[in-house]
Design an enzyme around this catalytic site. Structure first.
Site, mmCIF file in Angstrom:
data_model
loop_
_atom_site.group_PDB
_atom_site.id
_atom_site.type_symbol
_atom_site.label_atom_id
_atom_site.label_comp_id
_atom_site.label_asym_id
_atom_site.label_seq_id
_atom_site.Cartn_x
_atom_site.Cartn_y
_atom_site.Cartn_z
ATOM 1 N N GLY A 275 53.376 70.731 136.695
ATOM 2 C CA GLY A 275 52.930 69.395 137.035
ATOM 3 C C GLY A 275 53.250 69.120 138.483
ATOM 4 N N THR A 276 53.071 67.886 138.904
ATOM 5 C CA THR A 276 53.323 67.516 140.287
ATOM 6 C C THR A 276 54.764 67.783 140.690
ATOM 7 O OG1 THR A 276 51.596 65.839 140.289
ATOM 8 C CG2 THR A 276 53.350 65.581 141.904
ATOM 9 N N LYS A 295 63.481 74.730 134.496
ATOM 10 C CA LYS A 295 62.642 73.679 135.062
ATOM 11 C C LYS A 295 62.965 73.576 136.538
ATOM 12 C CE LYS A 295 63.461 69.351 134.106
ATOM 13 N NZ LYS A 295 63.471 68.040 133.423
ATOM 14 N N ASP A 389 62.831 56.657 124.303
ATOM 15 C CA ASP A 389 61.488 57.230 124.437
ATOM 16 C C ASP A 389 61.167 58.168 123.284
ATOM 17 O OD1 ASP A 389 59.008 57.463 125.625
ATOM 18 O OD2 ASP A 389 59.600 59.119 126.929
#
Length: 611
Positions: A275-276, A295, A389
């Site tokens: 991703g970005t 990551k 979340d």
């Protein structure tokens, strides 16, 4: 949005910065999560490339003559907009107990306005007070005076020095917009009134204050107090303070030659997602042959997107927690331009993936997953952490079929029973009523999320859903949950208790927290001690043939070659240095027992840039 062609649709997380900064504690990012964007779903990457870089601190903008095209039906510019090349300071400081006015400060205008959320486009009524020093302060109810009003009522605090104003009649009549640029992104604050006269009065008042402040060179007042540093974002922290925020426990680099973990300690196997912010890569530690998911995040993007606070929270929670149903951290380290998290690798897929293919789970299977989720959340609560979340996309299965909760960026620390927070964050379909209603909330917010995911498992759909977020939020706030006829009374009673609108009446909302849920008849067959010890066999085992089997990851990524190219061809790959902005970030666990004496540890400071 382009979603996976499944029955269920992916839900995007909405995040916000510090309590009541700028937009009713709502400076949310509106991420676009696609089915292939695994990095944002699997290993704690809850923020997304389409986020608006708003922040809880003063946002400085410079106006440009050419505006980027936003919609095919461009809004009509007000004839009296401000001149270009002025500074637009739209600040959003944290809530304080009160903002005493100076002798020179006067109230210019006050009254009720409708304010629209920046990304979740719902309208909220707020009482705004415009001061002569440029502050535009919004309250839940009309304040007696701004100096003595409790912080619970102050939801917005903007500074409109040098702003540009537009008047439009979409999406509501009599709307006006305060606009500016941050970096290259247009930032807007949208308000609406009931008549053209009201709009004219407000826009003229704001424009006059803004112009006067520019003419006399005044700097608008912005309170510096931060009442909630855990949620504060990058732009509110000076660089020296940021350095302190990144000081975490773990072995760090020093001049005595202490060994450090670097990218050179790993063999890279497959790209799991990107991703970005960076990539997630399946890797094998050379010294031990163990598999991890690493990551690798770009510091520059984290800073630009104001995601330092969430990265800090994620790092702290990962380092401080240890539970069989939570993703664990092995190491963290950094290069000159990257932050690296070496995390537990699980390859059983997301619950979202499995439920999308199977449509519903049996009550027995739901009971097992629900019990492991509840056990994990209860553990977090015992550590003073709320998760905030919970959704199917953040619930993974390991190779044996046990739950692993991932993505800790929205966790809130130091929340025990009786303590609350008010930051607006989460995923729209999972937001609890108390969050939507601007009320303080505590641990019970996680039990609402538990009710939503368990409802999805048993019923095959969300308890409340509408593509229009305004309608969705109304349903969450006022609609009673409905159940299909084929579920048992025990399941219905459990879900009704977890989905109670009032958090004080919600199952688990009392002082006993998780114990109240564990004692429910639906879980009568669960031995909670055996559950934590993994003595209860999972009802489903993922069909993986080996530890490197990535069938549950998107082939768009797993088919890519892994390329890590140093900007300096002469520099070794993965060398690191604890630069001033992120000192003592490294966390290396029991490094001595895993690296071995033969590991090559680089000490130079060249970069490891990812293609």
């Amino acid at each position: 949005m382009n979603y996976l062609p499944f029955v269920l649709q992916r839900r995007s997380t909405v995040v916000a910065s510090a309590p009541a900064p700028g937009s009713a504690s709502r400076i949310p990012e509106s991420p676009t999560t696609t089915g292939s964007n695994i990095i944002n779903i699997i290993y704690s990457q809850s923020t997304h490339p389409n986020s608006s870089p708003t922040s809880g601190s003063a946002e400085k903008f410079s106006w440009q003559q050419s505006w980027p095209s936003r919609t095919s039906a461009a809004p009509t510019h007000d004839s009296g907009t401000m001149s270009i090349n002025t500074t637009f300071d739209l600040s959003s400081p944290s809530v304080t107990s009160g903002h005493a006015l100076t002798e020179q400060t006067q109230v210019v205008k006050e009254g009720w306005l409708m304010k629209r959320g920046e990304h979740i486009k719902n309208w909220r009524q707020r009482y705004f007070v415009l001061h002569s020093d440029g502050r535009l302060m919004g309250y839940r109810s009309k304040p007696a005076d701004s100096a003595s009003t409790p912080s619970d009522f102050l939801l917005n605090n903007f500074t409109v020095r040098g702003c540009q104003i537009m008047t439009v009649d979409r999406p509501k009549p009599f709307t006006f917009i305060i606009r500016g640029l941050q970096w290259t992104t247009v930032i807007e604050r949208t308000f609406a009134v009931e008549s053209e006269l009201e709009r004219q009065q407000w826009t003229e008042a704001i424009r006059n204050v803004s112009s006067r402040l520019i003419d006399v060179g005044e700097v608008a007042m912005t309170p510096s107090e931060q009442t909630d540093m855990t949620d504060v974002d990058m732009a509110t922290i000076a660089e020296d303070e940021l350095s302190e925020q990144f000081s975490v426990q773990g072995t760090t680099c020093n001049s005595s030659g202490v060994k450090k973990v670097t990218l050179e300690n790993f063999e890279f196997l497959k790209v799991l997602g990107k991703g970005t912010f960076g990539k997630v890569i399946l890797c094998r530690e050379k010294a031990t042959a163990k598999l991890y998911a690493i990551k690798i995040l770009k510091k520059e993007v984290i800073i630009q997107k104001d995601e330092v606070a969430h990265t800090l929270t994620e790092s702290r929670v990962l380092k401080s927690t240890n539970h069989p149903f939570l993703i664990s951290l092995k190491y963290s380290f950094q290069t000159n331009d990257r932050l690296c998290f070496v995390m537990q690798y699980v390859n059983g897929g997301e619950l979202f993936w499995h439920l999308s293919h199977e449509r519903i789970f049996t009550e027995d299977r739901t009971r097992f997953y629900g019990a492991e989720i509840i056990s994990a959340l209860g553990y977090l609560h015992s550590q003073g952490i709320i998760y905030r979340d919970l959704k199917l996309e953040n619930l993974l299965l390991d190779k044996d079929g046990h739950i692993k909760v991932a993505d800790f960026g929205l966790c809130k620390e130091d929340i025990t029973y009786g303590r609350t927070t008010k930051t607006f964050c989460g995923t729209p379909e999972y937001l609890a009523p108390e969050v939507l209603d601007d009320n303080d909330y505590g641990q019970a917010v996680d039990w609402w999320g538990t009710g939503v995911v368990m409802y999805e498992m048993i019923c095959g759909r969300l308890p409340f859903y509408n593509r229009d977020h305004d309608v969705l939020f109304t349903l969450i706030l006022v609609e009673e949950v409905k159940f299909p006829r084929n579920i048992t009374d025990e399941a219905k009673n459990l879900l009704a208790g977890l989905l109670a609108k009032d958090p004080k009446k919600r199952l688990g909302g009392g002082k006993d927290d998780v114990k109240e849920i564990q004692a429910h008849p639906f879980f009568a067959s669960i031995n909670w001690t055996d559950l934590v010890l993994k003595k209860i066999p999972p009802p489903f085992k993922p069909q993986v043939t080996s530890d490197t089997d990535t069938r549950y990851f998107d082939k768009e990524f797993t088919g890519e070659s892994v390329e890590l190219t140093p900007p300096d061809p002469t520099g070794p790959l993965g060398s690191i240095a604890e630069e001033p902005l992120f000192p003592q970030f490294s966390y290396q666990g029991d490094m001595a027992s895993t690296l071995g004496t033969s590991s090559h540890i680089s000490t130079s400071t060249s970069l490891a840039s990812m293609q």
